[in-house]
Structures are given as structure tokens and as C-alpha cells.
Write an enzyme that holds these catalytic residues in place. Structure first.
Site, mmCIF file in Angstrom:
data_model
loop_
_atom_site.group_PDB
_atom_site.id
_atom_site.type_symbol
_atom_site.label_atom_id
_atom_site.label_comp_id
_atom_site.label_asym_id
_atom_site.label_seq_id
_atom_site.Cartn_x
_atom_site.Cartn_y
_atom_site.Cartn_z
ATOM 1 N N HIS A 252 -51.795 39.862 20.234
ATOM 2 C CA HIS A 252 -50.895 40.344 21.431
ATOM 3 C C HIS A 252 -50.516 38.949 22.169
ATOM 4 O O HIS A 252 -49.493 38.322 22.092
ATOM 5 C CB HIS A 252 -51.531 41.280 22.325
ATOM 6 C CG HIS A 252 -50.702 41.765 23.416
ATOM 7 N ND1 HIS A 252 -49.502 42.376 22.961
ATOM 8 C CD2 HIS A 252 -50.795 41.872 24.696
ATOM 9 C CE1 HIS A 252 -48.852 43.009 24.026
ATOM 10 N NE2 HIS A 252 -49.428 42.422 25.160
ATOM 11 N N ASP B 202 -48.430 44.820 33.506
ATOM 12 C CA ASP B 202 -48.584 46.462 33.518
ATOM 13 C C ASP B 202 -49.984 46.546 33.035
ATOM 14 O O ASP B 202 -50.509 47.925 32.926
ATOM 15 C CB ASP B 202 -47.774 47.130 32.194
ATOM 16 C CG ASP B 202 -47.823 46.247 30.966
ATOM 17 O OD1 ASP B 202 -48.155 45.100 30.826
ATOM 18 O OD2 ASP B 202 -47.626 47.238 29.874
ATOM 19 N N HIS B 203 -50.843 45.717 32.907
ATOM 20 C CA HIS B 203 -52.384 45.710 32.669
ATOM 21 C C HIS B 203 -53.238 45.110 33.828
ATOM 22 O O HIS B 203 -54.220 45.354 34.223
ATOM 23 C CB HIS B 203 -52.700 45.122 31.321
ATOM 24 C CG HIS B 203 -52.326 46.025 30.215
ATOM 25 N ND1 HIS B 203 -52.895 46.900 29.627
ATOM 26 C CD2 HIS B 203 -51.205 46.072 29.729
ATOM 27 C CE1 HIS B 203 -52.246 47.471 28.549
ATOM 28 N NE2 HIS B 203 -50.909 47.093 28.760
ATOM 29 N N HIS C 265 -50.474 54.303 26.505
ATOM 30 C CA HIS C 265 -49.443 53.219 26.726
ATOM 31 C C HIS C 265 -48.337 53.215 25.545
ATOM 32 O O HIS C 265 -48.029 52.655 24.813
ATOM 33 C CB HIS C 265 -50.221 51.936 26.300
ATOM 34 C CG HIS C 265 -49.655 50.792 26.620
ATOM 35 N ND1 HIS C 265 -48.335 50.204 25.936
ATOM 36 C CD2 HIS C 265 -49.643 49.742 27.556
ATOM 37 C CE1 HIS C 265 -48.033 49.125 26.628
ATOM 38 N NE2 HIS C 265 -48.703 48.688 27.590
ATOM 39 N N HIS D 139 -46.898 44.020 19.756
ATOM 40 C CA HIS D 139 -47.702 45.276 19.725
ATOM 41 C C HIS D 139 -47.802 45.829 18.286
ATOM 42 O O HIS D 139 -47.069 45.496 17.596
ATOM 43 C CB HIS D 139 -47.081 46.534 20.334
ATOM 44 C CG HIS D 139 -46.728 46.194 21.900
ATOM 45 N ND1 HIS D 139 -47.969 46.851 22.798
ATOM 46 C CD2 HIS D 139 -45.948 45.401 22.744
ATOM 47 C CE1 HIS D 139 -47.664 46.058 24.046
ATOM 48 N NE2 HIS D 139 -46.554 45.612 23.995
ATOM 49 N N HIS E 286 -50.813 40.642 31.424
ATOM 50 C CA HIS E 286 -49.759 41.210 31.355
ATOM 51 C C HIS E 286 -49.618 42.206 32.865
ATOM 52 O O HIS E 286 -50.670 42.771 33.121
ATOM 53 C CB HIS E 286 -48.914 42.035 30.372
ATOM 54 C CG HIS E 286 -48.183 41.203 29.442
ATOM 55 N ND1 HIS E 286 -47.980 41.558 27.927
ATOM 56 C CD2 HIS E 286 -47.931 39.763 29.170
ATOM 57 C CE1 HIS E 286 -47.782 40.647 27.302
ATOM 58 N NE2 HIS E 286 -47.194 39.674 28.284
ATOM 59 N N ASP F 146 -53.205 46.466 24.748
ATOM 60 C CA ASP F 146 -52.138 45.921 23.709
ATOM 61 C C ASP F 146 -52.665 45.075 22.738
ATOM 62 O O ASP F 146 -53.141 44.013 22.899
ATOM 63 C CB ASP F 146 -51.095 45.274 24.416
ATOM 64 C CG ASP F 146 -50.615 46.236 25.653
ATOM 65 O OD1 ASP F 146 -50.831 47.569 25.214
ATOM 66 O OD2 ASP F 146 -49.720 45.614 26.263
ATOM 67 N N HIS G 114 -55.916 42.203 29.440
ATOM 68 C CA HIS G 114 -54.880 41.023 29.077
ATOM 69 C C HIS G 114 -54.159 40.691 30.483
ATOM 70 O O HIS G 114 -54.170 41.492 31.393
ATOM 71 C CB HIS G 114 -54.166 40.907 28.173
ATOM 72 C CG HIS G 114 -53.092 41.801 27.889
ATOM 73 N ND1 HIS G 114 -53.464 43.190 27.720
ATOM 74 C CD2 HIS G 114 -51.917 42.048 28.236
ATOM 75 C CE1 HIS G 114 -52.380 43.827 27.501
ATOM 76 N NE2 HIS G 114 -51.147 43.127 27.687
#
Length: 656
Positions: free
Chosen positions: A130, A47-48, A390, A368, A45, A151, A43
Site C-alpha cells: 500500500h 482516512d486512517h 472500507h 488497494h 493516510h 489498506d 498507515h
């Protein structure tokens, strides 16, 4: 990183929200980018996906990259916003707007439930909840299935559906452990507490700051606030701002992908667009904002490490009437995480110390899974291996212990739980069965027990097929070709002598004319062309034909090297098949009796039945077959061979 059977797959490539520049990258020194076959992004975000432009353009990565259509659309604008709010020098930035634009050409899209294959790696994706476009990826390599959740959320909210439960059981489940063993409060209670806090802050004349990322939870909170304001006329004079330079672009994306949302939104869109808000205004920057009274502002980024949310927080933190509501998960090292511990003062981006007097509240709208959702998900799939990722080490440890406790008294479920540290490898071993599918003309007839199948075994990636050689061009990229071999040998002897010696090798010696030259064909495979002082062998290359050719060559060399070649050579008499059949029947009657022998030879085949066991004689090649009695077969074979030799004695022909 996944590695199995020589294939390497990277799952997401994000950045640490609390760091900047190269420090924000994951542990890229531990990998070789050019060895990675496939990169899957779950996805949008940061952090991904935050390091994706850097990885695609500034490393040696040559593989393929996939994400869903909605993720690709939002990734473009979210990372554009990240570039703008990054509070670092240009030379320290991982990538520029130009790099981001160039990365779009290297990203391929995949639909939910669409199966693709790259270098033998099969993969498809499920809806993860998510955020819009979030996907769980199922990978299959050599029959071993791995599910990566990214996530995910199993709870439906105002605009997103819950994560799907795959109908395929994975061998390995790689799942997030963000909230460990915590249990989320019910959605209705959470929304009521959130709107109550916002109402209290503006009622006391304060400014309410809600730091969010431009896309994701922001849309959920906007839906909640717009509905709450509609139901409370006394709040209509208090403005709500969605402070993001991406506001219009974000809403356009959300309106485009309505069908990726839940039934509630799809039903509502038929009446009116739920993302056209009545009580919320867009705010592009702080220069357009008149700070004159109570208001609600949703500003990015969500962890307040820089950007508009950080500027507003520093401006408002010294007034106790104001309040900040942290509405999502916070990473260690960020300002949002720091103020949850209620420090007496904070440090501004310029290094100044300011007292912290505004109210700080935390309500998790982070989509989450909690322990209950994760546990139910694992119970539905029952994977042999669960790998927790994660999450912070303590939360992962508690979740691992809880899952082990849940199944320790259940003899029917064997689940091994792993919670590796960063850069720590886990080695899992799988023993899969190799199955070959029969295809093409070989598959035209149903199989029978004991049937021997002969074909070519074709391996393509991790799939095996058995094909007839004639089907190769149809089912593979291979072509059938024939290699014709020719070998010329010096021979000065009489050709009649050579005919005789070759006839001793096989009964099927055939004489014919080849390009105005005398020629022979033996074993129905090798052609021998007679020329002055030379013979030429010609045959289609195969292991059997090569063996025939070697044998013939040996006979030719022996005939050539004879010290005393014969002055005459035996010549076989012409075969009278009718006479041979009559003699054969009489001989069999003498051996086994009148009742055992069929006196009529049908189709060039004679039969004899002794004690219910049938022997069949092929009159053309003198071959005897008897499946039930090997001794009977040998007895008849010997008799037939001797009869043939006695009926056709050798005559002599003088050598010329």
C-alpha cells in the site's frame, strides 16, 4: 472497534476527506474513549490517521497507541500539511500544529513481526504494501486471532513490496473492500497509459495536473515520470513540479526507510539514490510558479477538496488544452469524484461557476487489492469469518456475493462473510479451550498418566499456569507469607489430665520445653504452651491446621468443664519397639502362615504377602497399606491396632 473478553481495541481513527471540522470525524459518539485499551493505526493516510491528534488529546482516551516507525515519521508531516491546506476557520479545526506535536509523545512504535502485549492483548504486524510503513495487525485475545488488513496491496510496484501472507491462520479476517469485484489492469499497461496521457497533454501545449497526496502514491508516480522523461529527450524542456511544502521532508523520510521497500529499490540505492530525481523540481507554493507554458504538476491534496491542487484546477479547468489525471481512489463528496462524472461546470471554493473544458482521465495507481488479490489472500488464509470494511455499500455487496459463490461448492472450506453498515455491530461467538502450563519445580519431571498434580493455579490476563507455592515469587509478582495464629484459653485443671486426653487424639504427642515453659506439639502442627490457669495454642494457618486447632480447643474446653475430673489418669507405658516387632511377626505368622511373612523387619516396615497381594505395616505409626486388596488391608490394620493396645496397657497415675 473490536470488543472481546472485556478488552476493547480501536483499529484506525481517520477523517472523511470530503468533510471538514467535526463533520469529518467518524462515529465517535458511539464509543466511550476511556474504555479503549489499545489503538492501532495501520498507515498514515488521512482516512486512517487524520483524527488521531484530536482523539489522543481531546478525548478521555487513556489506552496505548501503536504504529510502525515509518508511519509515525510520515504522519507528523502529512497531518502538518493537512492543517495548512484546511480551508476552514481556526476555531473549527480539529487540532492545531501544537496539538499534532504533542500527540507524537503519546504514540508508540512497533517493528514488523515484533510481538507486544497490552492488558492481555497480544499483537504483531505484517507488511501491507500500500504505502511506506503500512501494516496489517494480527491480534490475539484469549486464543482467538483477528487479522486487520487496513489498506493493503498484494502487487509489488516500483518501490514497495507486496503485502505479506501471515503464517498464522486468523479466526476473523477484517479486510478492505475498496475495489469490490473490480480487476486492476497490469502494472506495465497502467504505467504506459499514464505516461501516454501525460505526453499527449504537454504535446498539445497544455498543463497536466496530477492531484496526489504528499506521500504515498506520489513517490510511485515520481519514479515513473522521472524514468519516462529520461528516456524521452524531446520532453527535457518541459518541467515537472512536485508541488508540496513537504517535498524535501518527504524525500528525507523515504530515503531513511529504504530498507522497508522492495529489493529493486534496495539494489538501486547501492548505485544511486532513486529518490534524487533528475527531471523533477520541488514547488513550495503557487506564488513561486510561473505559468507560462506546458508543464506537469503533481500537487496535493489528492481529492482536490482544498489546497494547491484545487487552486491549480480552478485556474486551468476552462482551457481544453489542459488535462487532469486522477491517479487514485476518490471518496464520494470530493471534487475529484465529482469531475469523473464529467459535469459541464464546477463550483469554485469562492462559489463561482466555471465551465469544465480540460480533459479528465482516471488511472488507478491506488495500491488497494482488487478482487483477484483479495480472493487469493482469503484462499491462502481460509478464515472462518470474513468482515468487509472500507468500501462503498454496493461494492461490498458485490464482493460478498462473489466470495460466497467462490466457496459454495467447496465442502472443505466454511467461510462466513459479513458486510456491516456503519455503526452496525457483528457478534461472533468462539469457544476456546483453556490450557494451563505447568511451570517451575512442578515441571522438572516428565508427566505420567494418572499422576495427580497439586499446585496453585495462577491466571494472568488470559494465560493460566500451575505453580508450586515456593515458585510464586520467581514467576509472578506475588509473595508467599505465613500467618501464625495464637489463641489463649482458660484452663484450671491438671496438665497431666490434658496430656492424657490429647494423647487420645494422636499418637504423635511430643513434650518439650518452650521459652522455659512446658509445651506439647500435636499433629506435628499445633503447639500447646502450658501457663498458670491458661494454655496457649499456636499454629501456622491453613485449612487443615485450623481444623486441628478447633479439635484441640474442643478437648481443652471439655477437660475444663468436667463436673468430676478423674483423680487419676492413665499413663501410657514406654514403647519397646524391638519387642513390638517380634510380637508383630509372630502374630502375622499365626494369621497367614510362615511363608507369607518376611521375618526381618527392614526400615521400620513389616510385610505380608497373601495370594500375591502385599500389605506393608509401618511400625512407627501403625499404618497399613495394601493397594491391591482393601479387605486384606483392613484385616491387618485391625490386628496391628489390637496388638498395640494389648502390649501397652494403661497404668494409673494419681492426680495432683
Amino acid at each position: 472497534m473490536l470488543e472481546f473478553k472485556g478488552k476493547k481495541i480501536m483499529l484506525d481513527i481517520g477523517i472523511h476527506p470530503g468533510h471538514s471540522g467535526m463533520d469529518a470525524l467518524p462515529y465517535v459518539d458511539w464509543i466511550e474513549a476511556d474504555e479503549i485499551d489499545l489503538l492501532l493505526v495501520s498507515h498514515f493516510h488521512l482516512d486512517h490517521s487524520g483524527a488521531l491528534p484530536w482523539f489522543l488529546l481531546k478525548t478521555t482516551f487513556k489506552g496505548r497507541c501503536f504504529m510502525t516507525h515509518a508511519t509515525k515519521a510520515i504522519y507528523r508531516w502529512l497531518l502538518s500539511d493537512y492543517i495548512k491546506v484546511s480551508n476552514i476557520a481556526t476555531e473549527q479545526m480539529l487540532y492545531t500544529e501544537t496539538d499534532l506535536e504533542a500527540s507524537m509523545d503519546k504514540i508508540e512504535t512497533i517493528n514488523f513481526h515484533e510481538e507486544k502485549e497490552v492488558n492481555g492483548i497480544k499483537f504483531w504486524c505484517y507488511n501491507a504494501g500500500h504505502v511506506l510503513g503500512a501494516a496489517m495487525f494480527m491480534l490475539e485475545i484469549a486464543g482467538v486471532k483477528v487479522l486487520y488488513t487496513g489498506d493493503f496491496s498484494r502487487q509489488e510496484d516500483r518501490h514497495l513490496m507486496a503485502a505479506e501472507i501471515p503464517n498464522v491462520r486468523p479466526d476473523v479476517l477484517i479486510t478492505e473492500s475498496t475495489y469490490g469485484t473490480n480487476i486492476h489492469e497490469r502494472r506495465e499497461e497502467r504505467e504506459a497509459r499514464f505516461t501516454g496521457l501525460v505526453h499527449d497533454i504537454v504535446n498539445r501545449g497544455g498543463r497536466c495536473l496530477i492531484p496526489v497526496f504528499a506521500l504515498g502514491r506520489a513517490q510511485e508516480l515520481l519514479l515513473i515520470l522521472d524514468e519516462y522523461w529520461s528516456n524521452h529527450p524531446e520532453l527535457h524542456d518541459i518541467p515537472i513540479y512536485y508541488a508540496s511544502s513537504l517535498a524535501k521532508k518527504c524525500m528525507a523520510v523515504y530515503q531513511t526507510y529504504i530498507n522497508a521497500m522492495n529489493d529493486r529499490i534496495r539494489r538501486q540505492i547501492a548505485i544511486n539514490n532513486p529518490f534524487v530525481f533528475k527531471h523533477i523540481s520541488n514547488l513550495k507554493g503557487i506564488d513561486q510558479f510561473e505559468d507560462v507554458g506546458p508543464c506537469v504538476i503533481m500537487a496535493s491534496p489528492g481529492m482536490m477538496q482544498s489546497g494547491l491542487s484545487r487552486e491549480l484546477f480552478e485556474s486551468w479547468c476552462t482551457d481544453s488544452k489542459n488535462g487532469v489525471i486522477i491517479a487514485g481512489y476518490c471518496v464520494e463528496g470530493t471534487l475529484a469524484k465529482h469531475i469523473l462524472s464529467e459535469p459541464e461546470e464546477i463550483t469554485t471554493m469562492s462559489g463561482q461557476k466555471l465551465p469544465l473544458k480540460l480533459s479528465v482521465d482516471y488511472i488507478s495507481f491506488s495500491a488497494h487489492t482488487d478482487y483477484q488479490q483479495t480472493s487469493e489472500f482469503i484462499r491462502a488464509l481460509k478464515p472462518p469469518h470474513v468482515v468487509l470494511v472500507h468500501g462503498e455499500q454496493n461494492e461490498m455487496g458485490r464482493l460478498k456475493a462473489a466470495i460466497i459463490r467462490e466457496y459454495e461448492d467447496d465442502p472443505d472450506v466454511q467461510i462466513e462473510v459479513h458486510n456491516p453498515r456503519n455503526t452496525q455491530a457483528i457478534e461472533l461467538y468462539f469457544r476456546g479451550e483453556k490450557m494451563a502450563k505447568v511451570m517451575g519445580s512442578l515441571a522438572m519431571h516428565p508427566p505420567k498418566e494418572g499422576l495427580q498434580l497439586s499446585g496453585i493455579l495462577v491466571k494472568r490476563n488470559f494465560n493460566y499456569h500451575i505453580l508450586a507455592s515456593s515458585d510464586l515469587p520467581k514467576y509472578t509478582d506475588m509473595l508467599m507469607s505465613t500467618v501464625t495464629q495464637r489463641q489463649s484459653v482458660y484452663y484450671s485443671g491438671a496438665h497431666g489430665t490434658l496430656h492424657y486426653y490429647l494423647s487420645q487424639l494422636s499418637d504423635d504427642l511430643e513434650l518439650f520445653e518452650y521459652q522455659e515453659k512446658n509445651a506439647m506439639r500435636i499433629f506435628k502442627a499445633v503447639t500447646i504452651i502450658e501457663e498458670p490457669n491458661m494454655v496457649t495454642l499456636e499454629w501456622n494457618a491453613s485449612p487443615i491446621n485450623d481444623m486441628y486447632a478447633d479439635t484441640i480447643l474442643n478437648v481443652i474446653l471439655q477437660a475444663e468443664n468436667m463436673d468430676n475430673p478423674p483423680k487419676s489418669v492413665p499413663v501410657a507405658m514406654k514403647l519397646d519397639r524391638t519387642h513390638f516387632k517380634e510380637c508383630l511377626v509372630e502374630m502375622l505368622i499365626d494369621m497367614f502362615g510362615d511363608e507369607a511373612v518376611n521375618k526381618v523387619v527392614k526400615g521400620e516396615r513389616a510385610t505380608v504377602i497373601v495370594d500375591g497381594k502385599k500389605a506393608t505395616i509401618n511400625v512407627l505409626n501403625l499404618e497399613v497399606t495394601c493397594e491391591d486388596d482393601e479387605q486384606l488391608q483392613q484385616m491387618v490394620q485391625t490386628a496391628v491396632t489390637k496388638l498395640h493396645q494389648s502390649l501397652y496397657p494403661v497404668s494409673l497415675k494419681t492426680k495432683t
